[in-house]
Scaffold this active site. Structure first.
Site, PDB file in Angstrom:
ATOM      1  N   GLY A 290     -31.928  16.893 146.529  1.00 61.75           N
ATOM      2  CA  GLY A 290     -31.176  17.003 145.282  1.00 61.75           C
ATOM      3  C   GLY A 290     -30.302  15.779 145.067  1.00 61.75           C
ATOM      4  O   GLY A 290     -30.672  14.658 145.427  1.00 61.75           O
ATOM      5  N   SER A 291     -29.112  16.043 144.540  1.00 56.90           N
ATOM      6  CA  SER A 291     -28.277  14.924 144.088  1.00 56.90           C
ATOM      7  C   SER A 291     -27.830  14.000 145.210  1.00 56.90           C
ATOM      8  O   SER A 291     -27.474  12.852 144.962  1.00 56.90           O
ATOM      9  CB  SER A 291     -27.040  15.458 143.370  1.00 56.90           C
ATOM     10  OG  SER A 291     -27.444  16.190 142.249  1.00 56.90           O
ATOM     11  N   THR A 292     -27.808  14.485 146.463  1.00 57.70           N
ATOM     12  CA  THR A 292     -27.383  13.592 147.543  1.00 57.70           C
ATOM     13  C   THR A 292     -28.312  12.396 147.649  1.00 57.70           C
ATOM     14  O   THR A 292     -27.932  11.324 148.109  1.00 57.70           O
ATOM     15  CB  THR A 292     -27.370  14.331 148.901  1.00 57.70           C
ATOM     16  OG1 THR A 292     -28.621  14.994 149.071  1.00 57.70           O
ATOM     17  CG2 THR A 292     -26.248  15.339 148.972  1.00 57.70           C
ATOM     18  N   PHE A 293     -29.551  12.575 147.165  1.00 56.71           N
ATOM     19  CA  PHE A 293     -30.525  11.486 147.245  1.00 56.71           C
ATOM     20  C   PHE A 293     -30.225  10.397 146.224  1.00 56.71           C
ATOM     21  O   PHE A 293     -30.729   9.283 146.323  1.00 56.71           O
ATOM     22  CB  PHE A 293     -31.928  12.058 147.008  1.00 56.71           C
ATOM     23  CG  PHE A 293     -33.032  11.136 147.429  1.00 56.71           C
ATOM     24  CD1 PHE A 293     -33.288  10.906 148.777  1.00 56.71           C
ATOM     25  CD2 PHE A 293     -33.820  10.492 146.480  1.00 56.71           C
ATOM     26  CE1 PHE A 293     -34.307  10.059 149.165  1.00 56.71           C
ATOM     27  CE2 PHE A 293     -34.838   9.640 146.868  1.00 56.71           C
ATOM     28  CZ  PHE A 293     -35.086   9.425 148.216  1.00 56.71           C
ATOM     29  N   LYS A 294     -29.363  10.726 145.252  1.00 58.86           N
ATOM     30  CA  LYS A 294     -29.044   9.738 144.208  1.00 58.86           C
ATOM     31  C   LYS A 294     -28.377   8.503 144.816  1.00 58.86           C
ATOM     32  O   LYS A 294     -28.413   7.419 144.236  1.00 58.86           O
ATOM     33  CB  LYS A 294     -28.157  10.369 143.139  1.00 58.86           C
ATOM     34  CG  LYS A 294     -28.914  11.379 142.270  1.00 58.86           C
ATOM     35  CD  LYS A 294     -27.986  12.167 141.369  1.00 58.86           C
ATOM     36  CE  LYS A 294     -28.785  13.157 140.511  1.00 58.86           C
ATOM     37  NZ  LYS A 294     -27.909  14.126 139.832  1.00 58.86           N
TER      38      LYS A 294
END
Lengths: 715, 366
Positions: A290-294
């Site tokens: 999810g957003s942690t991969f951003k």
């Protein structure tokens, strides 16, 4: 009278020389056997005549980085029998069975077996061994063996692993460092005659075992304790299916702590369910980050300069990629935003734009560069390598979804290692668990040095990423991770669980928070991953960030990282109002709608939802269809738990904690229960409690308090 | 007209006494455990062998003082007796079967192995027969009857079966023919024929070859054909230079088969080491040297051939036994003269030594 002839004398003389020649041959042969082959033959002969009794080596201890002993081995006695020497099997079996609490017939069978050596019981209690020794039974012997003892119970259980009955490492470090830890077994050699009887002047040799080496881990017992403590709290609060917290020194890749839930006590591992000890979630679990991969997209875009800090982004609430509309998590979108705001808001259309600008080839360069799709190389058995769509098959739509951390699976340790690289100056480090192997005297046998795998981004990019992530904690979705006195950077993440059939499973989330501190010189990086939190709260900012904050704060203070004064603090606790006024929307009808569809419908118009119970179809909803509510309101979806409950006169009281009085009223009414409210605010206590069965129409007394945590999306 | 009588060969006598003594001690050491297990008496074999040795020595002194010349008179009778014994042993009820071979003649509780006596009788007859001819080298035909006798005796012994004794007997008689002076041509022919017979025997039954050659690589079949050799090599190899010490050997704990008979030399090698082994080899060499010296200085061809036959008979048997024990020759059940346990065989051997010593009394100075 004639004498012997001349020819006869000649031939007899020849015979004499021939005899001398034969003597020479036999002496040579004898010398060859006794001197050249002697040692080998002597050894083989001894082996041929002896029976070995193995003596286990003491297994090496395992220490934390400060020298605290985590695992040790204690000596215990094991009881064996040499059946040919047992003189009175009936009597012996009866006595042994009583002392060792065994079955008489079984013991009798063991000690009368036609074998030269039989174990009766391994690793018996000290008291039992003493009692048995006092009986002085013939043919019954004792061997000192070592028993593994995990001094701190379940502390770092998944890292340490455990051993089997023969002290062989089965999982974790115990398994990977088997050769170092095990040492060399010794043996007692007893010479016997060919029929197996002991002989009078026999060789009784004792070859002492060589003790195994010790390990010094990078794990810090104290930090590990912080992690275990916070995990317990987390479990208590959210009852997730699983949770993992890993603490790393981003400069070296040293793992300071790694904790998993559910967990087990390695001293009694076999008593725990297999799923708790056969996998280390931190290295085994593939999930969509999810957003942690951003953070990865951000690093790639900055390094490749495909994004400018002055760029502005407009988010209408969705972005169209290859005929598909991908929605922002926030209904209606974030509108016009600066680059920093895109990151702070974790705006999906913004990140998709950043990702698309990076392009597939460069995107994959960084995915590989940060180590995704390959094992991290951590010294633990059972590491997964994540799942990435092959570059050749990747479409623009894939690139778009990967940019927001979907369509790609990573392990928690992969993500932590990668994010450490993005903020530590740009070097991908190999995760370290073992600092050194030492011998019994504490002398270092082998020392492990931090190992940099490759440079992924420049120092400048790394500094920029760190400072942008600080903005997320100060101004964005990560404020629950803020630690007073330190500059903290980080990112939340909430992703749906990918089911076994490949699609997303509604209502099942992985909430995470990844962060580091201090921003100017990161010394600690922590990833908190919570798998399927229960109770309706699932955003990374609510579930994972508080755990991160607690572990980070304790760890920084424990490590003596100096606090700073006058640091900026999160400006506005209720930062959601920063964006724009929420609009009024009508709650759609979702009763009897499949959960997937219902969730999509709600999210589509900017409503949040909360799942109660389990089942494929929505059974009830609060508020009811047609009600006018503000965007961001949470709709409770009650799922069918089973057909029998529907018809039964009894119903199960739901968990009402955290709900408003209006929500509670609607929910109870839907279930045929009546509310007896006390106080105002959010539900804090209830009677009967959640899960209790009551008759339909019964009253539920609910106490409301104004302090309960507010529900709200943070992703 | 006989030459003046001298003292018997003292060196030969001493070497025999030493071998006999070593033998007694080694029998005690080798058999102490197996007899303890079997008869609950560690001295079981030792006591019997000691009595036989004393009896044998008595016979030796008697024979030593009996003029060998008179033996000529009984030579034909001895030949007949030898063949009668060889046939008797094969008759069921008289011959006793031990470990698959009938080498014993049993009379009540008393049993004896005729092979040793037969050997001595045939040697005496051969020495008597050949010594009657002059200029043997040019008189080849005279060999025929002796070949027939040798062949028949060896054949009967093979029926027991006792390959080792058959080989020792034919080897001894062949060497007597060699010493007698038969031409190298006929001897070469004989040797070739013998080799051909062995080859034929192997060709007819190929399994014999592998058994025969098992001694070359005993580890190919460690629990079968190679078992004896491996256990023997274990014993010898464990000995080293000085050995484990008398009584300290371990292979005798039922690992080494026939530890007090056929494989007693392995016990010597293990307990007394290379030194002990070489001592026994040296004593046998001294015995052969003195025996052949007696033959060389014998007063007449009969005495010379007789001394040669007795000496070679004992020497060859010792060589074959030690060759087997050291894994240098195929395994054949054959004992080590003077050393191995075996009462009757020791007594007959000592009678032979008595004859030798008697001949030595008539030696002419060189």
């Amino acid at each position: 009278m004639q004498s012997t002839s001349i020819i006869m004398r000649k031939r007899i003389t020849v015979l004499f020389f021939f005899a001398a020649f034969l003597l020479f041959i036999l002496v040579s042969r004898l010398a060859y056997i006794q001197f050249v082959q002697g040692d080998q033959l002597r050894q083989d002969a001894l082996e041929n005549r002896t029976r070995d009794i193995p003596v286990e080596a003491k297994r090496g201890s395992i220490f934390d980085r400060k020298g605290n002993e985590l695992v040790t081995s204690v000596s215990v006695d094991s009881v064996f029998a040499i059946p040919s020497q047992v003189t009175k099997p009936d009597e012996a079996a009866a006595k042994i069975a009583v002392v060792l609490d065994l079955d008489v017939d079984k013991v009798h069978k063991q000690i009368t077996q036609k074998q030269s050596f039989v174990w009766i019981k391994r690793k018996v209690d000290y008291q039992q061994a003493q009692e048995l020794k006092a009986l002085k039974l013939e043919g019954i012997g004792f061997v000192e063996e070592s028993k593994r003892y995990y001094l701190k119970g379940d502390l770092a259980a998944h890292v340490l692993g455990f051993v089997g009955v023969d002290n062989q490492g089965l999982t974790g470090i115990e398994n990977t460092f088997e050769n170092d830890l095990s040492g060399t077994a010794g043996r007692i050699v007893v010479e016997r005659d060919a029929a197996g009887r002991e002989i009078s002047n026999a060789v009784h040799n004792y070859f002492p075992p060589v003790q195994g080496h010790n390990l010094v881990l990078t794990i810090d017992e104290t930090v590990q304790y912080f992690v275990e403590r916070e995990l317990d709290k987390l479990i208590d609060k959210f009852q997730p299916k699983g949770a993992v917290v890993t603490v790393m020194d981003p400069r070296t890749g040293e793992i300071l702590a790694m904790g998993n839930r559910p967990t087990f006590d390695p001293n009694h591992w076999s008593a725990a369910p297999q799923s708790t000890w056969d996998r280390n979630v931190a290295i085994w679990y593939n999930y969509e980050p999810g957003s942690t991969f951003k953070i990865i997209i951000l690093s790639a875009a900055l390094e490749e300069m495909t994004v400018n800090k002055n760029d502005r982004f407009y988010d209408p609430g969705y972005v169209k990629v290859a005929d598909r509309n991908i929605r922002c998590w926030k209904a209606g979108g974030h509108g016009s935003q600066s680059f920093e705001e895109v990151i702070q808001n974790s705006c999906n259309p913004g990140f998709i734009k950043i990702g698309l600008n990076v392009g597939i080839p460069d995107f994959y360069k960084y995915v590989r560069g940060f180590g995704f799709g390959t094992p991290t190389g951590v010294i633990l058995p059972g590491e997964a390598q994540g799942i990435t769509i092959p570059e050749k098959k990747a479409t623009t739509l894939n690139l778009a979804t990967m940019s927001i951390g979907q369509s790609i699976a990573v392990t928690p340790l992969q993500l932590l290692t990668a994010v450490s690289a993005s903020i530590n100056g740009g070097l991908l480090m190999e995760p370290m668990l073992v600092k050194a192997v030492t011998d019994a005297d504490g002398k270092v046998v082998h020392e492990y040095q931090p190992k940099s795998v490759r440079r992924v981004v420049s120092e400048e990019t790394s500094r920029e990423v760190a400072s942008l992530l600080e903005g997320v904690v100060l101004y964005g979705s990560g404020r629950n991770a803020y630690v007073d006195g330190y500059r903290v950077g980080g990112k939340t993440g909430t992703a749906q669980v990918v089911g076994s059939s490949g699609g997303y499973v509604s209502g099942r989330y992985v909430s995470s928070f990844i962060g580091f501190a201090p921003v100017e010189d990161p010394q600690v990086a922590i990833l908190v991953t919570v798998i399927e939190p229960q109770g309706g709260v699932y955003f990374g900012s609510q579930v994972a960030a508080p755990t991160f904050r607690a572990v980070m704060q304790d760890t920084l203070q424990y490590l003596g990282v100096p606090e700073q004064k006058d640091l900026p603090k999160p400006k506005n606790l209720n930062f959601w109002e920063n964006t724009r006024e929420p609009e009024e929307v009508r709650v759609p009808q979702v009763v009897n709608v499949p959960v997937n569809q219902a969730v999509q419908d709600l999210r589509g118009i900017g409503l949040n939802f909360m799942i109660r119970g389990e089942g494929p179809v929505v059974y009830g909803q609060i508020p009811e269809a047609g009600a006018t509510v503000l965007e961001g309101t949470t709709v409770i979806l009650e799922l069918k738990t089973g057909p029998e409950e529907e018809s039964a006169a009894q119903v199960t009281v739901p968990d009402l904690a955290g709900l408003t009085i209006k929500q509670v009223g609607g929910l109870l009414e839907n279930m045929g229960l009546r509310l007896e409210p006390v106080g105002t605010g959010f539900a804090s206590r209830q009677k009967p409690g959640p899960g209790e069965k009551v008759d339909r129409g019964a009253f539920v007394r609910v106490e409301f308090e104004p302090t309960a945590e507010r529900q709200g999306p943070t992703d | 007209m006989r030459v003046k009588r001298q003292a018997p060969d003292f060196v030969l006598f001493i070497s025999v006494l030493m071998l006999l003594s070593i033998g007694l001690v080694m029998i005690l050491s080798a058999s102490e455990y197996s007899t303890l297990v079997r008869y609950s008496d560690s001295f079981y074999f030792f006591k019997r062998q000691l009595l036989w040795a004393l009896f044998g020595l008595t016979l030796l002194f008697v024979v030593m003082n009996y003029d060998y010349w008179n033996l000529r008179r009984y030579a034909p009778h001895m030949l007949i007796a030898a063949f009668v014994l060889l046939i008797l042993v094969l008759i069921p009820g008289i011959g006793r079967e031990v470990k698959g071979a009938t080498r014993w003649i049993g009379i009540g509780t008393f049993g004896f192995q005729p092979s040793e006596l037969v050997k001595l009788f045939i040697i005496i007859f051969l020495a008597y027969g050949i010594s009657r001819y002059r200029d043997i080298g040019r008189n080849t035909k005279t060999i025929v009857p002796y070949l027939l006798i040798t062949g028949a005796a060896a054949g009967l012994i093979l029926l027991q079966p006792d390959l080792g004794t058959a080989f020792t007997l034919s080897g001894t008689l062949f060497i007597m023919l060699f010493a007698a002076g038969y031409s190298m041509g006929i001897l070469g022919l004989l040797a070739g024929a013998g080799a051909g017979l062995v080859g034929l025997a192997i060709a007819l039954e190929p399994y014999r070859l592998s058994r025969f050659l098992a001694f070359l690589n005993p580890w190919e079949d460690p629990s079968g054909a190679g078992f004896h050799i491996i256990q023997s090599l274990y014993a010898l190899g464990s000995g080293g230079l000085f050995g484990a010490g008398l009584g300290q050997g371990k292979q005798k704990y039922l690992y080494l088969p026939e530890q007090h008979t056929d494989f007693i030399f392995a016990v010597v090698g293990e307990e007394l080491g290379f030194i002990g082994g070489v001592l026994i080899l040296t004593l046998f060499t001294i015995f052969v040297w003195r025996g052949l010296r007696i033959a060389l200085t014998a007063p007449d061809p009969f005495a010379g051939l007789l001394a040669t036959g007795i000496t070679v008979g004992i020497g060859l048997q010792a060589f074959i036994n030690i060759g087997v024990v050291t894994g240098s020759l195929p395994v054949t059940g054959i004992t080590l003269p003077f050393i191995s346990y075996g009462g009757t065989s020791l007594a007959f051997t000592l009678i032979g030594v008595g004859v030798l010593l008697n001949i030595s009394k008539y030696a002419h100075s060189r």
